[in-house]
Motif scaffolding. Structure first.
Motif, PDB file in Angstrom:
ATOM      1  N   LYS A  37     -24.117  35.654 -13.371  1.00  0.00           N
ATOM      2  CA  LYS A  37     -24.868  36.625 -14.157  1.00  0.00           C
ATOM      3  C   LYS A  37     -24.657  36.398 -15.649  1.00  0.00           C
ATOM      4  N   TRP A  38     -23.415  36.122 -16.050  1.00  0.00           N
ATOM      5  CA  TRP A  38     -23.126  35.854 -17.469  1.00  0.00           C
ATOM      6  C   TRP A  38     -23.891  34.633 -17.949  1.00  0.00           C
ATOM      7  N   ARG A  39     -23.988  33.608 -17.109  1.00  0.00           N
ATOM      8  CA  ARG A  39     -24.601  32.348 -17.518  1.00  0.00           C
ATOM      9  C   ARG A  39     -26.129  32.424 -17.537  1.00  0.00           C
ATOM     10  N   GLU A  40     -26.716  33.502 -17.014  1.00  0.00           N
ATOM     11  CA  GLU A  40     -28.167  33.649 -17.070  1.00  0.00           C
ATOM     12  C   GLU A  40     -28.667  33.743 -18.507  1.00  0.00           C
ATOM     13  N   ASP A  41     -27.826  34.233 -19.389  1.00  0.00           N
ATOM     14  CA  ASP A  41     -28.184  34.308 -20.811  1.00  0.00           C
ATOM     15  C   ASP A  41     -28.191  32.890 -21.386  1.00  0.00           C
ATOM     16  N   PRO A  42     -29.309  32.421 -21.957  1.00  0.00           N
ATOM     17  CA  PRO A  42     -29.379  31.057 -22.487  1.00  0.00           C
ATOM     18  C   PRO A  42     -28.282  30.751 -23.507  1.00  0.00           C
ATOM     19  N   ALA A  43     -27.920  31.732 -24.321  1.00  0.00           N
ATOM     20  CA  ALA A  43     -26.866  31.502 -25.319  1.00  0.00           C
ATOM     21  C   ALA A  43     -25.529  31.257 -24.629  1.00  0.00           C
ATOM     22  N   ASN A  44     -25.268  31.993 -23.559  1.00  0.00           N
ATOM     23  CA  ASN A  44     -24.021  31.790 -22.817  1.00  0.00           C
ATOM     24  C   ASN A  44     -24.014  30.446 -22.114  1.00  0.00           C
ATOM     25  N   ALA A  45     -25.160  30.081 -21.531  1.00  0.00           N
ATOM     26  CA  ALA A  45     -25.247  28.786 -20.842  1.00  0.00           C
ATOM     27  C   ALA A  45     -24.995  27.637 -21.807  1.00  0.00           C
ATOM     28  N   GLU A  46     -25.532  27.752 -23.022  1.00  0.00           N
ATOM     29  CA  GLU A  46     -25.323  26.704 -24.021  1.00  0.00           C
ATOM     30  C   GLU A  46     -23.863  26.666 -24.474  1.00  0.00           C
ATOM     31  N   ALA A  47     -23.244  27.831 -24.620  1.00  0.00           N
ATOM     32  CA  ALA A  47     -21.837  27.871 -25.010  1.00  0.00           C
ATOM     33  C   ALA A  47     -20.960  27.244 -23.938  1.00  0.00           C
ATOM     34  N   TYR A  48     -21.300  27.494 -22.677  1.00  0.00           N
ATOM     35  CA  TYR A  48     -20.516  26.905 -21.584  1.00  0.00           C
ATOM     36  C   TYR A  48     -20.685  25.394 -21.551  1.00  0.00           C
ATOM     37  N   ARG A  49     -21.908  24.928 -21.831  1.00  0.00           N
ATOM     38  CA  ARG A  49     -22.131  23.480 -21.888  1.00  0.00           C
ATOM     39  C   ARG A  49     -21.288  22.844 -22.985  1.00  0.00           C
ATOM     40  N   ARG A  50     -21.241  23.490 -24.149  1.00  0.00           N
ATOM     41  CA  ARG A  50     -20.427  22.962 -25.244  1.00  0.00           C
ATOM     42  C   ARG A  50     -18.953  22.941 -24.866  1.00  0.00           C
ATOM     43  N   ALA A  51     -18.499  23.989 -24.200  1.00  0.00           N
ATOM     44  CA  ALA A  51     -17.087  24.058 -23.801  1.00  0.00           C
ATOM     45  C   ALA A  51     -16.740  22.934 -22.836  1.00  0.00           C
TER      46      ALA A  51
END
Length: 325
Positions: A37-51
């Protein structure tokens, strides 16, 4: 204040926290659902990719102030410099620290994931591949820059493999290896037997005990490997893998075999004490773990009586035999 800290976002800190939480040995289903659910937000998904990209820069990990700050905040510590020895105590970075200490500057993951009886678990690996672990299952993950290797130690797992021809994706059991690139398939260990079902793409299945060439499977085919022999047959892949959606599908399945399958998800199993019905086929779709529905259906279809025992198990006996007793 350092520039790196000033430019960090809340999503970056949350992503670092998620990497730490998802790197533990056991993860509750509720945690996985929360992450999705957290990763559904595009900004969160991009932050996770960067991490994830930052984690993969193994050679720079120990000195990266951005990682230091993220880890410190995620773990409730004040920012400080981590030594290789200190990093080695972290649940997520054990393999990374070992690589650094050896002077090996490549991305390597070694971790173990397991489920309890009645539990299923969904994972996303570092390469983007997805794994779904069935009940009472265990895998060991070992990724290097040249190979993605999974050992299925127990149970059953469903794999959706991210395409990367330069890094073969190999699933190992005690008597077989399955090599895939951009493929969807499942592997199951049943005693000394390995079963592989291909949903899409292609896999090469090799036997550990024989030097013969690998066998190529096509979609809707399965192979069963046991005692140095492999048997390939047609299969409805959707039916065979219905457990991934929480369902058990039986098509002309002998009752004894269906009971054994249902029992894989139960802490208090069903005991089939009706020899005359053991080989009678059953058809139907049942929710995994729903003992009541299965027992009710079996009792009705095969004229059986369900007896609940003191230890919580349920015994299915012939109504006729029970009446005579």
């Amino acid at each position: 204040m350092p520039a790196e800290v000033q430019t960090r976002t809340a999503a970056d800190d949350q992503a670092a926290s998620w990497i730490a939480r998802l790197g533990t040995r056991t993860i509750a289903l509720a945690t996985i659902q929360e992450f999705a659910k957290w990763r559904e937000d595009p900004a969160n998904a991009e932050a996770y990719r960067r991490a994830e990209q930052l984690w993969s820069r193994t050679g720079e990990l120990a000195d990266d102030p951005d990682i230091q700050a993220a880890l410190a905040q995620a773990q409730g510590r004040r920012p400080r410099r981590f030594s290789v020895k200190q990093i080695a105590t972290g649940s997520l970075t054990t393999a990374l620290a070992a690589s650094l200490a050896a002077g090996a500057f490549f991305w390597q993951i070694r971790d173990t994931y397991a489920t309890e009886v009645g539990e299923q678990r969904s994972l996303q690996l570092a390469d983007g591949s997805r794994v779904r672990l069935d009940t009472a299952s265990k895998i060991r993950v070992r990724f290097t820059d040249g190979e993605r290797r999974i050992e299925l130690a127990e149970g059953q797992a469903f794999f959706e493999v991210a395409h990367n021809p330069a890094r073969p994706f190999v699933v190992m059991t005690t008597n077989a290896s399955v090599t895939a690139v951009g493929t969807v398939f499942e592997v199951r260990r049943v005693g000394s037997e390995t079963r592989v079902v291909l949903v899409s793409g292609a896999v090469d299945v090799a036997q550990a005990a024989t030097p013969s060439a690998p066998q190529r499977l096509l979609p809707n085919q399965q192979t069963a490997i046991k005692a140095g022999k492999a048997k390939v047959s047609a299969v409805n892949a959707d039916t065979a893998t219905s457990w991934t959606t929480g369902e058990l599908t039986f098509v002309d399945t002998p009752l004894a075999e269906a009971v054994a399958e249902v029992n894989r998800y139960l802490a208090a199993p069903i005991i089939l004490d009706a020899p005359a019905a053991a080989n009678t086929p059953i058809n139907g779709v049942f929710r995994s773990g729903d003992r009541t529905a299965f027992v009710s259906a079996a009792a009705h279809l095969f004229n059986l009586k369900a007896i609940r025992e003191a230890d919580g198990k349920v015994r299915l006996v012939s109504s006729r035999n029970n009446a005579q007793g």
